[in-house]
Design a protein around this motif. Sequence first.
Motif, short mmCIF file in Angstrom:
data_model
loop_
_atom_site.label_atom_id
_atom_site.label_comp_id
_atom_site.label_asym_id
_atom_site.label_seq_id
_atom_site.Cartn_x
_atom_site.Cartn_y
_atom_site.Cartn_z
N ILE A 117 -10.70 -86.41 -19.28
CA ILE A 117 -10.29 -87.70 -18.72
C ILE A 117 -9.39 -88.47 -19.70
N LYS A 118 -9.46 -88.12 -20.98
CA LYS A 118 -8.62 -88.80 -21.98
C LYS A 118 -7.13 -88.53 -21.75
N ALA A 119 -6.83 -87.51 -20.93
CA ALA A 119 -5.42 -87.27 -20.60
C ALA A 119 -4.87 -88.41 -19.76
N GLY A 169 -13.52 -86.71 -30.56
CA GLY A 169 -12.91 -85.41 -30.28
C GLY A 169 -11.86 -85.44 -29.20
N ASN A 170 -12.30 -85.74 -27.96
CA ASN A 170 -11.37 -85.60 -26.84
C ASN A 170 -10.22 -86.60 -26.88
N LEU A 171 -10.46 -87.81 -27.35
CA LEU A 171 -9.37 -88.78 -27.44
C LEU A 171 -8.38 -88.33 -28.50
N LEU A 276 -19.58 -92.08 -13.15
CA LEU A 276 -18.66 -91.92 -14.28
C LEU A 276 -19.40 -91.82 -15.61
N PRO A 277 -19.26 -90.69 -16.32
CA PRO A 277 -19.85 -90.60 -17.66
C PRO A 277 -19.23 -91.66 -18.56
N CYS A 278 -20.08 -92.34 -19.34
CA CYS A 278 -19.60 -93.48 -20.13
C CYS A 278 -19.88 -93.29 -21.61
N GLY A 279 -18.84 -93.41 -22.42
CA GLY A 279 -18.98 -93.44 -23.87
C GLY A 279 -18.80 -94.87 -24.32
N VAL A 280 -17.61 -95.17 -24.82
CA VAL A 280 -17.31 -96.53 -25.23
C VAL A 280 -17.03 -97.41 -23.99
N GLY A 281 -16.69 -96.79 -22.88
CA GLY A 281 -16.55 -97.53 -21.62
C GLY A 281 -15.13 -97.66 -21.09
N GLY A 282 -14.16 -97.35 -21.91
CA GLY A 282 -12.77 -97.53 -21.47
C GLY A 282 -12.40 -96.63 -20.30
N GLY A 283 -12.82 -95.37 -20.36
CA GLY A 283 -12.51 -94.43 -19.28
C GLY A 283 -13.14 -94.87 -17.96
N PRO A 284 -14.48 -94.96 -17.92
CA PRO A 284 -15.11 -95.38 -16.67
C PRO A 284 -14.68 -96.80 -16.26
N GLY A 285 -14.49 -97.66 -17.24
CA GLY A 285 -14.08 -99.04 -16.92
C GLY A 285 -12.71 -99.09 -16.29
N ALA A 337 -23.47 -84.39 -25.73
CA ALA A 337 -22.43 -84.76 -24.78
C ALA A 337 -21.20 -85.31 -25.53
N ASP A 338 -20.21 -84.46 -25.73
CA ASP A 338 -18.98 -84.85 -26.43
C ASP A 338 -18.35 -86.05 -25.75
N GLY A 339 -17.94 -87.00 -26.55
CA GLY A 339 -17.28 -88.17 -25.99
C GLY A 339 -18.25 -89.28 -25.64
N LEU A 340 -19.53 -88.95 -25.53
CA LEU A 340 -20.50 -89.98 -25.14
C LEU A 340 -21.38 -90.44 -26.30
N ALA A 341 -21.19 -89.85 -27.48
CA ALA A 341 -22.00 -90.21 -28.65
C ALA A 341 -21.48 -91.50 -29.28
N PRO A 385 -21.15 -80.45 -21.09
CA PRO A 385 -22.33 -81.24 -20.73
C PRO A 385 -22.03 -82.69 -20.36
N SER A 386 -21.18 -83.37 -21.13
CA SER A 386 -20.89 -84.77 -20.80
C SER A 386 -20.31 -84.91 -19.41
N ALA A 387 -19.52 -83.91 -19.01
CA ALA A 387 -18.85 -83.95 -17.71
C ALA A 387 -19.81 -83.82 -16.54
N SER A 423 -16.07 -85.39 -13.14
CA SER A 423 -16.25 -84.37 -14.18
C SER A 423 -15.17 -84.59 -15.24
N THR A 424 -15.59 -84.97 -16.44
CA THR A 424 -14.62 -85.55 -17.38
C THR A 424 -14.05 -84.63 -18.44
N GLY A 425 -14.52 -83.38 -18.52
CA GLY A 425 -13.93 -82.53 -19.55
C GLY A 425 -14.43 -81.10 -19.48
C1 LIG Z 1 -14.38 -89.99 -23.65
C2 LIG Z 1 -15.12 -89.25 -22.65
C3 LIG Z 1 -15.87 -89.91 -21.67
C4 LIG Z 1 -16.06 -91.40 -21.57
O1 LIG Z 1 -14.95 -92.22 -21.83
P1 LIG Z 1 -15.16 -93.58 -22.63
O2 LIG Z 1 -13.86 -94.24 -22.54
O3 LIG Z 1 -15.51 -93.22 -24.04
O4 LIG Z 1 -16.28 -94.31 -21.98
C5 LIG Z 1 -16.54 -89.13 -20.75
N1 LIG Z 1 -16.48 -87.78 -20.79
C6 LIG Z 1 -15.77 -87.13 -21.71
C7 LIG Z 1 -15.74 -85.64 -21.69
C8 LIG Z 1 -15.07 -87.84 -22.68
O5 LIG Z 1 -14.37 -87.17 -23.60
#
Ligand SMILES: *Cc1c(COP(=O)(O)O)cnc(C)c1O
Length: 451
Positions: A117-119, A169-171, A276-285, A337-341, A385-387, A423-425
Motif C-alpha cells: 500500500i506504500k506504493a 520497511g515497506n515505506l 484496513l490494517p493500521c500502523g501509524v495510520g496514514g495509509g488507512p486514514g 506484521a511488517d508495517g504495523l509495529a 501477515p499484516s496484509a 490486503s496491504t503487502g
Molecule cells: C505501512 C503498512 C500498513 C499501514 O499503513 P500505516 O500508514 O502505517 O498505517 C499496512 N500494511 C502494510 C503491509 C504496511 O506496510
Amino acid sequence: MTQIPDLEQLLSDPLVAALARAEETAWFSERPTPSAAGIEASGIDPAITDDARARFRRFAPWFAECFPDTRATHGILESPLTGIPDMQAELGARFGTDLPGKLWLKRDDALPVSGSIKARGGIHEVLQVAERIAIEAGLMAETDDARVLMTPKVQAVLSEHGIAVGSTGNLGLSIGIVASELGFKTTVHMSMDARAWKKDLLRSRGVTVVEHEGNFSDAVAAGRRTAQEDPSVWFVDDEASLSLFAGYSAAGSRLAGQLASLEVTIDERHPLFVYLPCGVGGGPGGVTFGLKQVFGDAVHCIFVEPTHAPCMSLGVRTGLHDAISVADIGLDGLTAADGLAVGRPSRLVGEHLQQMIDGYVTATDERMKAFVGLLHDSEGIDVEPSAAAGFAGPWRILEDEIYRTAFGLDDTALANATHIVWSTGGSMVPAAEMAGYVAEGQALIGEVPWR
Ligand SMILES: *Cc1c(COP(=O)(O)O)cnc(C)c1O
C-alpha cells in the motif's frame, strides 16, 4: 511530550485494560457522524485528493518507461479487486456464522513498483518533491509530462537533492525505489524489525540504508535529525505528512470505479465495509478520507491492528493520540506484521480523522498468520501477515448490536453488504520467505480460537 494521566485511571476503561493485556478487542463508533461533517471536522482540504490523482496521471508515462511492471496499466499504479467466496465460506465455517453479503480482497499486495500500500502514499510524496524542485528550477511546468524529469538537465538538479525517511520497511522500500530512480540521493533509516531482503534490495539500487537499534519511532527521529542538519534533504515524515495521506486518498475514487464496473451497488441500503490494517495510520486514514468523499455515509471504515501494537485504538480511545505510546500501557510493540509495529499513532490521523473511523479491531499475530494460511488454502492467494489483518473485522460487526442498530444495519442491509479486506503487502516478499509465512499460518489454523 504532554503528561500521561496515571495508568490506573487509564486502565479503569475496560477496553484500555484489554489492550494492555494484549487481548483481541473490537470497538465501534456508537453514533454516526455524517461523513460531510467528518470531512469538515478533519480540517483537511478534500482538494488534495484530486491533486494527487492528477499528479499520478502526469507521472504515468514516466512510470511506464521506468518500471516495466506498470506497463500493463500504462503507468497507473493500481491493484485488482477480487471476490473471495471460498475464503468467505471457509471463515464462515470456522467462526460458526456465515457472513451475509459478499467478501472481496483489494490486492494492494500486488501493487506495482513496491508491492504494498506504500506504493500509494510514499511514492506520491517523492513525486511531489521532485516536481517542486524541477518547477522551482524553471525546468518543468506544472502540466508537463513527468518524463521531462529524465532529461540530463533535471537529473543534474535532482542529484543535488536528498530524500530521507524512517521506516519499518515497506515505506522505505517504496520511497527508496522511486527516489533513487528519479536520481535523488536517498537514505532510508530502518528500524530493527525491518527484513534483510528489503535492505539488500534498496542497497542494490544505490540507496543508503542506515540500521537503527531501536523501533520505528527511533528510526523516524533519526531520519528527521539528519534532514534537519542538511537543507538539501527532504524528510518524508510518516507520522505527520499530508502528501503521503493525499497519495493514499486517491484510492477512493479508483475503488468506486472498480465496484461500478463489477455492478456492485453501494448506498445506504447496500453498505460498504472496508477493513484496513493500521500502523501509524496514514495509509488507512488516507484511504478512509478518499472513500468517505466518494461513498459518504454508505462506507464504514474499520482499522485493524496487532494486539502488541494497537497505537491507534489506544490513542483515539484515551483521547491522547500521539501523546501516548503502547509502551505506556506495558506493551512491547513487537509483532510479525511488517508495517504495523508502531507504538505511537500519526498526529494527523487519530486526532483529525477520528469522526470518520467507524471501528477499531485488534488481532493476535497467530490469528493474522492463520488467515494467511487459510487464504492460501482457499483462494491460492499469498499475502504477508499484516496484509491479512483485515479478516479479523467482518465477523466483529455481526457481533456488535449497538453499532448495527445505531447505523441502521438490519438484516436486509447486511445481506446487501460489500465487505472489502484491504490486503496491504506481499508480492515483493521473496518466495522462500512467503512459503515460510504460509507454512506457519497453516500450522496455526488449528491452534487459534475461532469461536
Ligand atoms: C505501512 C503498512 C500498513 C499501514 O499503513 P500505516 O500508514 O502505517 O498505517 C499496512 N500494511 C502494510 C503491509 C504496511 O506496510
